[in-house]
Design an enzyme around this catalytic site. Sequence first.
Site, PDB file in Angstrom:
ATOM      1  N   HIS A 129      11.449  -0.753 -16.800  1.00 16.15           N
ATOM      2  CA  HIS A 129      11.097  -0.391 -18.327  1.00 16.15           C
ATOM      3  C   HIS A 129      13.051  -1.132 -18.470  1.00 16.15           C
ATOM      4  O   HIS A 129      12.954  -1.826 -19.421  1.00 16.15           O
ATOM      5  CB  HIS A 129      11.200   0.900 -18.590  1.00 16.15           C
ATOM      6  CG  HIS A 129      11.017   1.131 -19.664  1.00 16.15           C
ATOM      7  ND1 HIS A 129      11.950   2.258 -19.564  1.00 16.15           N
ATOM      8  CD2 HIS A 129      10.869   0.970 -20.735  1.00 16.15           C
ATOM      9  CE1 HIS A 129      12.138   2.479 -21.053  1.00 16.15           C
ATOM     10  NE2 HIS A 129      11.348   2.259 -21.897  1.00 16.15           N
ATOM     11  N   CYS A 148      15.165   7.821 -15.181  1.00 15.75           N
ATOM     12  CA  CYS A 148      15.078   7.375 -16.172  1.00 15.75           C
ATOM     13  C   CYS A 148      14.046   7.692 -17.464  1.00 15.75           C
ATOM     14  O   CYS A 148      14.828   8.294 -18.284  1.00 15.75           O
ATOM     15  CB  CYS A 148      15.751   6.547 -16.846  1.00 15.75           C
ATOM     16  SG  CYS A 148      17.498   5.568 -15.637  1.00 15.75           S
ATOM     17  N   HIS A 149      13.398   7.883 -17.364  1.00 11.48           N
ATOM     18  CA  HIS A 149      12.263   7.029 -18.253  1.00 11.48           C
ATOM     19  C   HIS A 149      10.574   7.169 -17.517  1.00 11.48           C
ATOM     20  O   HIS A 149      10.329   7.335 -19.266  1.00 11.48           O
ATOM     21  CB  HIS A 149      11.812   6.452 -19.627  1.00 11.48           C
ATOM     22  CG  HIS A 149      13.413   6.241 -20.070  1.00 11.48           C
ATOM     23  ND1 HIS A 149      14.558   4.958 -19.875  1.00 11.48           N
ATOM     24  CD2 HIS A 149      14.405   6.654 -20.939  1.00 11.48           C
ATOM     25  CE1 HIS A 149      15.661   5.062 -20.346  1.00 11.48           C
ATOM     26  NE2 HIS A 149      15.011   6.243 -20.927  1.00 11.48           N
ATOM     27  N   GLY A 150      10.963   8.503 -16.267  1.00  4.89           N
ATOM     28  CA  GLY A 150       9.542   8.972 -16.161  1.00  4.89           C
ATOM     29  C   GLY A 150       8.750   7.615 -16.033  1.00  4.89           C
ATOM     30  O   GLY A 150       7.335   8.363 -15.808  1.00  4.89           O
ATOM     31  N   PRO A 163       6.771   4.369 -19.310  1.00  2.79           N
ATOM     32  CA  PRO A 163       7.400   3.097 -20.718  1.00  2.79           C
ATOM     33  C   PRO A 163       7.488   2.046 -19.644  1.00  2.79           C
ATOM     34  O   PRO A 163       7.136   0.949 -20.647  1.00  2.79           O
ATOM     35  CB  PRO A 163       8.271   3.895 -20.861  1.00  2.79           C
ATOM     36  CG  PRO A 163       8.874   4.314 -19.759  1.00  2.79           C
ATOM     37  CD  PRO A 163       7.366   4.794 -19.038  1.00  2.79           C
TER      38      PRO A 163
END
Lengths: 184, 439
Positions: A129, A148-150, A163
């Site tokens: 990502h 950070c963003h799963g 993501p």
Amino acid sequence: MADTVVGATPDPHVSGDDPNRRDFIHIAAGVAAVGLVGGLAWPFIDQMNPAGDTLALASIEFDLSKVVEGQQVVVKWRGKPLFVRYRTPKEIAAAIKDDHADLRDPATDESRHKPGKAQYLVLIGVCTHLGCVPTFGGGEYGGWLCPCHGSVYDTSGRIRKGPAPLNLAVPDYAFLSDSKIKVG
Amino acid sequence: MSGHSTYEPKTGFERWLDTRLPILRFANDTIVTFPTPKNLNYWWTFGGVLAMMLGIQIVTGIILAMHYVPHVDYAFNSVQRIMRDVNYGWLVRYMHANGASMFFIAVYIHMFRNLYYGSYKAPREVLWILGCVIYLLMIMTAFFGYVLPWGQMSFHGAVVITNLIGALPVVGPSITTWLWGGFAVDDPTLNRFFSLHYLLPFVIAGVVGLHIWALHVPGNNNPTGVNVTSPQDTVPFHPYYTVKDGFAISLFLIMFAVFVFYLPDSLGEVVNNVPANPLQTPQHIVPEWYLLPFYAILRAVPNKLMGVILMFGSIGTLFVLPWLDTSKVRSMRYRPTARIYFFIFIFSCLVLGVCGAHAPDDLVIPGATAPQFLDANLDSYVWLSRIGALYYFAYFWLITPVLGLTETPLPAPDSISTPVLSHPAAAPAGAVSSPEKRG
């Protein structure tokens, strides 16, 4: 053109004459100037690319006996983390079972390790990502979870949720012996 | 020559921009329509060469700073890495190192041209002083830059030059310590020199802006030294001088390229390829060639403080030159006597340069027996540099003021156009050298 009166014509472009010698020399000079600037531009740009000594340190060797079953060792390779994971039979089975699940970046587990070495998974530890380092053992697939963003990766390092667009990358590497690999 | 603008915006966008930021008008008035005397010779092309060299030094310098490490433990090796490992690092560094020499070649020609044609005289005193400021900044920048590779000559050059300040009475030693940031030239010194070496070129660029501004108020001087009296005396800067400067720049770049590609180390000192060693000074310490005359003046004086004063005085003298020159005639074309002294002056500068490159006690004519006079052999370089230094100062402080009052100059022409029109080449068609017949 020999009768062109040089110096007597203030503007060489009067009355739509054929291209004369002055036009030629202007164009030739312009081309030479562009060639010079272009020739210098490349070295000035290329100097920012990796230098010789940086490239010379681009491959590393790793002794697999340092990893025990169920564990992961992280080493630094080309400035980034490299995951070397010794998978349990259960984790391998889970990865193979999902080979034909609905994957975002389809790949079989077979294609992500060297033949006959299913237990060793070697991956670049950079989330696809935005470049964070995923956490070992996190997420519902038992692989990795990016803090950070799963983004969630399975035990083959394939992206399953979140993501990130792609699986964790497999670097170029080769077995030098049963317990030693060379990466890069 | 400045003030009245002939710029006419052609497109709608140009009109729109012209009432908001008249940058195109400025560019047009500065380098396109700027009225320039029509008789400028090739000695006038070095301003353009210098602008280009400043640009080259800034671009290559920024690149080198991407790879250079200003630390005593890494500086030398980082330069070696630039030469060996960084892509085209050798090219960028050789351009930068030799570029400094080219910069000084050009600035010396530019300054000697100025002296010969009297360009520093009214109304161009401020233009000249700004040029002197640029020259002083160039010397400082070159000195800081020479320290950065942290070779033997870098280190001991830095030691010697910073110790010059120590010659000042009372405050000298404190200032030297302050410059060093320690007890000797060391890591703090290297760091601040790197910082200043990066800063000063941009200061130079700023002063160059003022220099050009000051040029465009009275306009260019010219080889006759006579003021422009009518539009017939001038031609627009473009294309006449863009092309002439461009041609000169091309030739200059060829010379530059010969040094970069074939003689890259010829202007440097071999000793600087040895890493800096604070415990041992090289046998023979010399500055780069462009500072040798000043170095010779420094060593000519057997007193530390006086040597330093004379060395700085030799540059300081330049600042007051417009008020030392009493001659009403600008160009030495019409001052045959002054011309002789001027060429001796150039010769004395070259002699001082040669003296600076030799050890003071070396003999000028080997094997010749000369008597001892005061503290040294009359045949030694120290005496030769004393004679050179004496002439250097006498030229500015004695010859220039006196000659302006006593000499008889030749009659100067009424205007720039007069000598052109009376020249044999300007005779009607059919004359021997009429250029339009060459086709």
